[in-house]
Design an enzyme around this catalytic site. Structure first.
Site, PDB file in Angstrom:
ATOM      1  N   ASP A   8       0.855  -1.193   0.000  1.00  0.00           N
ATOM      2  CA  ASP A   8       0.000   0.000   0.000  1.00  0.00           C
ATOM      3  C   ASP A   8       0.886   1.236   0.000  1.00  0.00           C
ATOM      4  OD1 ASP A   8      -2.159  -1.678   0.109  1.00  0.00           O
ATOM      5  OD2 ASP A   8      -2.593  -1.349   2.221  1.00  0.00           O
ATOM      6  N   ASP A 130     -15.385  -3.601  -0.853  1.00  0.00           N
ATOM      7  CA  ASP A 130     -14.943  -3.275   0.501  1.00  0.00           C
ATOM      8  C   ASP A 130     -16.194  -3.009   1.333  1.00  0.00           C
ATOM      9  OD1 ASP A 130     -12.350  -3.321  -0.584  1.00  0.00           O
ATOM     10  OD2 ASP A 130     -12.502  -1.212  -1.140  1.00  0.00           O
TER      11      ASP A 130
END
Length: 233
Positions: A8, A130
Site C-alpha cells: 500500500d 470493501d
C-alpha cells in the site's frame, strides 16, 4: 492456497492503515522496492497487490511512476488499485505492463462504465468490494455506496472479470483473522473467483479459508514477516 502480498503506497512509501483509517497508518519495515523483491522469491505468490491509497481517496492515480518502477523489479503479475476512475488511467497502466486492474468506487457506482472496461480488458479486471457487514463502501472507505453485497454481485455475475476482491473493512489491518464465513458465502454464490482480503495472519487463517472453499488471499502486514513464510505449508 495462493498468496497475494500487498503493498500500500502513500507518497512513494509502503504503509499500512488500520481499518482504512488514513490517520492511523504505520510505515512498513521494507520499502516498496525491497518488498516486491522479497515477495518475488516465494513460490506461493501468485501476483502482487499494489494500492495507491491517496489515489483512492483523491479519485485519481498518483503513484504511477512508483508503480512503473516496481513493475521492473519482478516477473510476477501485478494487480493495481486506487484512483482508477477512467479509461485513460487504465490504458496508461496497461502500457507499462500492468497485468490486472482493481476497480472499486466507480465500478460500484457506475456498472455501465464497468461493463465498458471489462469489454476492453476481459479477464483482467478485479472488482474490489470493501464492506462493513453487507454495505459496500467507496472513496477510500469513507462513504457508504448505498449498494449491498448480494445485489451488486448478482448485477456483475455475467461480466468477464478476473475476480472479486472482498475486504471486510473491520478486519483489515487488525491481524485478527479474515471473515472466513462471509468470504466463503460470497464464493458459493458466484462463478467468479473471490479473493479474501483483510486480517490474514498466517497458516491458521489460510487453512480455514481453504477448508471453506476460498483459494486465494491477500496478505498485508503479516507478509513482511519471515515467520509468516516459514509457517506456510
Amino acid at each position: 492456497m495462493k498468496i497475494i502480498p500487498a503493498i500500500d503506497l502513500i507518497d512513494g512509501q509502503s504503509v499500512r492503515l488500520t481499518q482504512g483509517d488514513y490517520d492511523d497508518r504505520i510505515l512498513m519495515p521494507k520499502t516498496p522496492a525491497e518488498a516486491i523483491q522479497y515477495y518475488s522469491q516465494f513460490p506461493q505468490v501468485a501476483r502482487i497487490h499494489v494500492v495507491d491509497l491517496m489515489g483512492a481517496l483523491q479519485q485519481e492515480a498518483l503513484e504511477t511512476n512508483v508503480i512503473q518502477q516496481l513493475k521492473q523489479l519482478t516477473d510476477l503479475p501485478l494487480e493495481i488499485g486506487g484512483g482508477l476512475r477512467n479509461h485513460q488511467t487504465i490504458d496508461k497502466y496497461a502500457k507499462i505492463g500492468i497485468d490486472y486492474f482493481i476497480l472499486g468506487s466507480r465500478a460500484i457506482l457506475d456498472v455501465e462504465w464497468l461493463k465498458e472496461v471489462v469489454e476492453r480488458y476481459p479477464k483482467r479486471i478485479f472488482v474490489g468490494l470493501d464492506a462493513r457487514d453487507e454495505d459496500i463502501y467507496v472513496n477510500g472507505w469513507k462513504e457508504n455506496s448505498g449498494r449491498q453485497l448480494n445485489e451488486y454481485m448478482a448485477e456483475i455475475e455475467a461480466l468477464d472479470i478476473a475476480g472479486i476482491i472482498y475486504t471486510d473493512i473491520d478486519r483489515d489491518g487488525m491481524e485478527a483473522g479474515p471473515n472466513v464465513e462471509r468470504t466463503a458465502a460470497l464464493q458459493r454464490q458466484t462463478r467468479h473467483l473471490v479473493v479474501a482480503s483483510g486480517g490474514v495472519r498466517g497458516q491458521i487463517d489460510l487453512t480455514a479459508l481453504k477448508a471453506a472453499g476460498v483459494t486465494e488471499a491477500i496478505v498485508g502486514k503479516a507478509a513482511q514477516n519471515d515467520e509468516f513464510w516459514k509457517g506456510l505449508e
